[in-house]
Design a protein around this motif. Structure first.
Motif, short mmCIF file in Angstrom:
data_model
loop_
_atom_site.label_atom_id
_atom_site.label_comp_id
_atom_site.label_asym_id
_atom_site.label_seq_id
_atom_site.Cartn_x
_atom_site.Cartn_y
_atom_site.Cartn_z
N TYR A 67 0.84 -1.21 0.00
CA TYR A 67 0.00 0.00 0.00
C TYR A 67 0.87 1.26 0.00
N LEU A 68 1.99 1.21 0.72
CA LEU A 68 2.88 2.37 0.78
C LEU A 68 3.47 2.66 -0.59
N ILE A 69 3.83 1.61 -1.30
CA ILE A 69 4.41 1.77 -2.63
C ILE A 69 3.35 2.20 -3.63
N ALA A 70 2.22 1.48 -3.63
CA ALA A 70 1.14 1.79 -4.57
C ALA A 70 0.60 3.19 -4.36
N GLY A 71 0.50 3.61 -3.11
CA GLY A 71 -0.05 4.92 -2.80
C GLY A 71 0.97 6.03 -2.74
N ASN A 72 2.24 5.70 -3.05
CA ASN A 72 3.31 6.70 -3.05
C ASN A 72 3.44 7.38 -1.68
N TRP A 73 3.38 6.57 -0.61
CA TRP A 73 3.55 7.08 0.74
C TRP A 73 5.01 6.93 1.18
N ARG A 74 5.49 7.91 1.91
CA ARG A 74 6.81 7.83 2.54
C ARG A 74 6.62 7.85 4.06
N LEU A 75 7.61 7.33 4.76
CA LEU A 75 7.60 7.36 6.22
C LEU A 75 8.39 8.57 6.71
N ALA A 76 7.77 9.34 7.61
CA ALA A 76 8.49 10.45 8.24
C ALA A 76 9.31 9.96 9.43
N ALA A 77 8.86 8.86 10.02
CA ALA A 77 9.56 8.29 11.18
C ALA A 77 9.16 6.83 11.32
N GLY A 78 10.05 6.05 11.94
CA GLY A 78 9.71 4.66 12.20
C GLY A 78 9.93 3.76 11.00
N ARG A 79 9.12 2.70 10.94
CA ARG A 79 9.32 1.66 9.92
C ARG A 79 7.99 1.14 9.43
N ASP A 80 8.06 0.28 8.39
CA ASP A 80 6.86 -0.36 7.90
C ASP A 80 6.67 -1.71 8.60
N PHE A 81 5.72 -2.53 8.13
CA PHE A 81 5.41 -3.80 8.78
C PHE A 81 6.50 -4.84 8.48
N LEU A 82 6.83 -5.64 9.47
CA LEU A 82 7.69 -6.79 9.26
C LEU A 82 6.88 -7.93 8.65
N ASP A 83 7.56 -8.84 7.97
CA ASP A 83 6.86 -9.95 7.32
C ASP A 83 6.03 -10.75 8.32
N ASP A 84 6.59 -11.02 9.49
CA ASP A 84 5.84 -11.83 10.46
C ASP A 84 4.66 -11.07 11.05
N GLU A 85 4.76 -9.74 11.09
CA GLU A 85 3.64 -8.92 11.57
C GLU A 85 2.48 -8.97 10.58
N GLU A 86 2.82 -8.97 9.28
CA GLU A 86 1.77 -9.08 8.27
C GLU A 86 1.14 -10.47 8.29
N ARG A 87 1.97 -11.50 8.41
CA ARG A 87 1.45 -12.88 8.39
C ARG A 87 0.58 -13.18 9.61
N SER A 88 1.05 -12.79 10.78
CA SER A 88 0.36 -13.17 12.01
C SER A 88 -0.74 -12.21 12.43
N GLY A 89 -0.78 -11.03 11.80
CA GLY A 89 -1.78 -10.05 12.19
C GLY A 89 -1.48 -9.42 13.54
N LYS A 90 -0.24 -9.02 13.72
CA LYS A 90 0.16 -8.41 14.98
C LYS A 90 -0.48 -7.03 15.13
N ALA A 91 -0.70 -6.62 16.37
CA ALA A 91 -1.36 -5.34 16.64
C ALA A 91 -0.34 -4.20 16.60
N VAL A 92 0.03 -3.81 15.39
CA VAL A 92 0.93 -2.69 15.17
C VAL A 92 0.27 -1.75 14.17
N CYS A 93 0.68 -0.48 14.16
CA CYS A 93 0.05 0.47 13.25
C CYS A 93 1.01 1.56 12.82
N ILE A 94 0.71 2.14 11.67
CA ILE A 94 1.42 3.29 11.11
C ILE A 94 0.38 4.41 11.00
N ILE A 95 0.66 5.56 11.55
CA ILE A 95 -0.35 6.61 11.61
C ILE A 95 0.00 7.78 10.70
N GLY A 96 -1.06 8.46 10.24
CA GLY A 96 -0.89 9.66 9.44
C GLY A 96 -0.60 10.87 10.31
#
Length: 211
Positions: free
Chosen positions: A76-105
């Motif tokens: 979604y970040l690539i398709a939507g041309n989003w950049r991160l101002a701070a922090g990181r994107d989701f780790l593979d295991d976070e995406e697979r397991s559905g971990k409770a993490v978030c990236i905020i606007g």
């Protein structure tokens, strides 16, 4: 509005027959497997992101804010041309397991944390708390005045399991490679989805593709 602001290389797929501007007739939703099939089989698909969205109220400390949560993948970040101002994107295991993490606007950051650093803090969403791992760089208003920064992203598995309670995918974003033939890519996606959704030859598409 959000899609149209992202450029000519992006396609948006939605279930249902197009009935007019912004409207469509009901049909079965997509699945994550549909998005993966497009990613693998459509040659000019640079990135594919399944999307589930719903309104939520977020709570952090004494502050609360009503916005929309988008369950998706790092694509979604690539398709939507989003950049991160701070922090990181989701780790593979976070995406697979559905971990409770978030990236905020940026708007969500301002409303919940003011000028503070939200990384590592938690936001309550309904009955669970998600850890803030990233902050999106501000985009400002879209073409029709919508605040693009008023958003929060979570792994799609998290939203499906904890919020929607099903495996449905409401839309799929497909970013095409630079110089790709858009019409050819749309025809390939249409053929693939008709086959996967078992649409008979004499039947109309039960989905629509917008560019």
């Amino acid at each position: 509005d959000q899609i149209s602001s992202l450029g000519s290389n992006l396609l948006l797929l939605r279930p249902g027959q197009r009935m007019g501007p912004g409207a469509s007739a009901g049909a079965q939703n997509f699945s994550k497997a549909d998005a993966e099939a497009i990613r693998v089989q459509v040659a000019n698909a640079k990135e594919v992101a399944p999307v589930v969205g719903m309104p939520v109220t977020l709570v952090a400390g004494n502050n609360n804010w009503s916005t929309s949560v988008t369950g998706t993948t790092n694509g979604y970040l690539i398709a939507g041309n989003w950049r991160l101002a701070a922090g990181r994107d989701f780790l593979d295991d976070e995406e697979r397991s559905g971990k409770a993490v978030c990236i905020i606007g940026a708007t969500v950051r301002k409303e919940l944390f003011g000028g503070g650093n939200p990384l590592g803090d938690s936001i309550r969403v309904k009955t669970f708390a998600c850890q803030v791992i990233g902050v999106l760089a501000s985009k400002g208003q879209g073409a029709m005045g919508m605040d693009q920064d008023d958003t929060v992203l979570m792994p799609i598995a998290t939203v499906q399991r904890r919020l929607t309670g099903n495996q449905d995918v409401r839309s799929v974003m497909v970013a095409l490679r630079d110089g790709a033939d858009t019409e050819a890519a749309m025809a390939q996606i249409r053929s693939l989805l008709r086959e996967r959704r078992k649409v008979a030859e004499n039947e109309a598409d039960d989905f629509n593709i917008m560019d």
